[in-house]
Design a protein around this motif. Structure first.
Motif, mmCIF file in Angstrom:
data_model
loop_
_atom_site.group_PDB
_atom_site.id
_atom_site.type_symbol
_atom_site.label_atom_id
_atom_site.label_comp_id
_atom_site.label_asym_id
_atom_site.label_seq_id
_atom_site.Cartn_x
_atom_site.Cartn_y
_atom_site.Cartn_z
ATOM 1 N N UNK A 61 -7.812 -4.073 26.613
ATOM 2 C CA UNK A 61 -8.535 -3.077 25.691
ATOM 3 C C UNK A 61 -9.497 -4.047 24.895
ATOM 4 N N UNK A 62 -10.832 -3.886 24.748
ATOM 5 C CA UNK A 62 -11.509 -4.664 23.807
ATOM 6 C C UNK A 62 -11.103 -4.326 22.229
ATOM 7 N N UNK A 63 -11.865 -5.377 21.593
ATOM 8 C CA UNK A 63 -11.526 -5.373 20.002
ATOM 9 C C UNK A 63 -12.248 -4.268 19.557
ATOM 10 N N UNK A 64 -11.917 -3.749 18.360
ATOM 11 C CA UNK A 64 -12.488 -2.623 17.943
ATOM 12 C C UNK A 64 -13.967 -2.879 17.576
ATOM 13 N N UNK A 65 -14.418 -4.025 17.187
ATOM 14 C CA UNK A 65 -15.898 -4.222 17.038
ATOM 15 C C UNK A 65 -16.801 -3.782 18.476
ATOM 16 N N UNK A 66 -16.281 -4.239 19.371
ATOM 17 C CA UNK A 66 -16.959 -4.166 20.773
ATOM 18 C C UNK A 66 -16.800 -2.663 21.362
ATOM 19 N N UNK A 67 -15.708 -1.923 21.121
ATOM 20 C CA UNK A 67 -15.437 -0.512 20.989
ATOM 21 C C UNK A 67 -16.294 0.260 20.382
ATOM 22 N N UNK A 68 -16.700 -0.022 19.083
ATOM 23 C CA UNK A 68 -17.637 0.754 18.283
ATOM 24 C C UNK A 68 -19.153 0.425 18.779
ATOM 25 N N UNK A 69 -19.405 -0.696 19.157
ATOM 26 C CA UNK A 69 -20.587 -1.085 19.471
ATOM 27 C C UNK A 69 -21.058 -0.271 20.679
ATOM 28 N N UNK A 70 -20.039 -0.106 21.695
ATOM 29 C CA UNK A 70 -20.236 0.528 22.774
ATOM 30 C C UNK A 70 -20.093 2.129 22.871
#
Length: 224
Positions: A80-89
Motif C-alpha cells: 500500500x502506498x503512503x497516505x501522501x501518494x494515495x491522496x495525490x492519486x
C-alpha cells in the motif's frame, strides 16, 4: 476496464449532459455507421445493461521496447502506498487493501516525489469487471491490466507508456508470462487507437447483456 486512460487525451470526459442526437453525430464522425449501430442496439436494450468491448493483447517483449520519458520513474508494487501518494492519486487505502489482498499488483508513476499515474494488473483465469458485474476470462499466459489513471497535469507526456513498459519488464522477469491483456469498450475509439499504437491488437469482440447472461459475456468474433 480501461475507459479513458489514452496515450494523450486520457480521462478527459466532460460532466455536461450530451443529447442523443449529439451522441449519434459523434459516433458517426468517429466510427461511421457501425458506431451508430452500437447506440441503436443499446437504446433498444436499455432495460438491461448492455456492453460491447474488445479484448486487446500485446506481447510483453514488444512493450518492453517502449521508450519512456526519462523524467518519470515507475515502480511495480504489492504494498500500500503512503497516505501522501494515495491522496495525490485520489485513491483509498481500502481499495488497495482489497485488491492487494486478492493478489493484484499495481504500477505507480512518479514525477519526483509526486505520484502522477497508476494502473492495476493481475493474473489468474478471469477478471471480474466490477462496474458491470461479469467475469472476463483470459489466458494462463497473460497478465490482465485495468483501471489506469494519469493525473491531468501529466497527460500527453508518456506516463501510460512508461507504466506499461515497466509492467511488461516486471512480468517477464517475475512471471514469465508472454502477453498483457486489457478490455476496451467499442465506443472508446481514442483508447483503442492509442493501444494499437503501443503494440496492442484486437483479439476478440465481446458483448455482455444482463438479460441473457448474468456473469459471462458472449464472444461475437475471435481472431484466428
Amino acid at each position: 476496464m480501461n475507459h479513458g486512460d489514452k496515450v494523450c487525451a486520457d480521462n478527459n470526459g466532460s460532466s455536461e449532459p450530451v443529447s442523443l442526437i449529439e451522441k449519434v453525430a459523434r459516433r458517426y464522425r468517429s466510427d461511421g455507421l457501425s458506431g451508430v449501430s452500437w447506440i441503436a442496439v443499446k437504446r433498444l436494450t436499455c432495460r438491461w445493461p448492455v456492453l460491447f468491448f474488445y479484448t486487446f493483447t500485446a506481447p510483453n517483449a514488444t512493450l518492453t521496447n517502449i521508450r519512456a520519458n526519462n523524467r518519470f520513474e515507475f515502480e511495480v508494487s504489492s504494498e500500500v502506498p503512503c497516505e501522501k501518494h494515495l491522496n495525490q492519486l485520489g485513491r483509498t487505502r481500502v481499495l488497495f487493501d482489497r485488491r492487494l489482498g486478492q493478489g493484484h499488483r499495481y504500477v505507480i508513476a512518479f514525477d519526483g516525489d509526486n505520484a502522477v499515474g497508476l494502473l492495476w494488473a493481475h493474473d489468474g483465469d478471469v477478471h471480474f469487471e466490477q462496474q458491470y458485474g461479469f467475469n472476463v476470462p483470459f489466458g494462463r499466459d497473460q497478465l490482465f491490466y485495468y483501471d489506469s489513471l494519469t493525473l491531468p497535469e501529466w497527460r500527453c507526456q508518456g506516463v501510460l507508456q512508461g507504466m506499461l513498459g515497466a509492467l511488461a519488464k516486471h512480468t517477464i522477469q517475475q512471471d514469465g508470462k508472454a502477453e498483457l491483456a486489457a478490455i476496451i469498450e467499442t465506443s472508446n475509439l481514442g483508447s483503442r487507437r492509442a493501444h494499437e499504437k503501443l503494440g496492442f491488437s484486437k483479439r476478440q469482440l465481446n458483448m455482455y447483456c444482463g438479460a441473457l447472461s448474468r456473469y459471462r459475456p458472449f464472444v461475437l468474433w475471435r481472431r484466428k
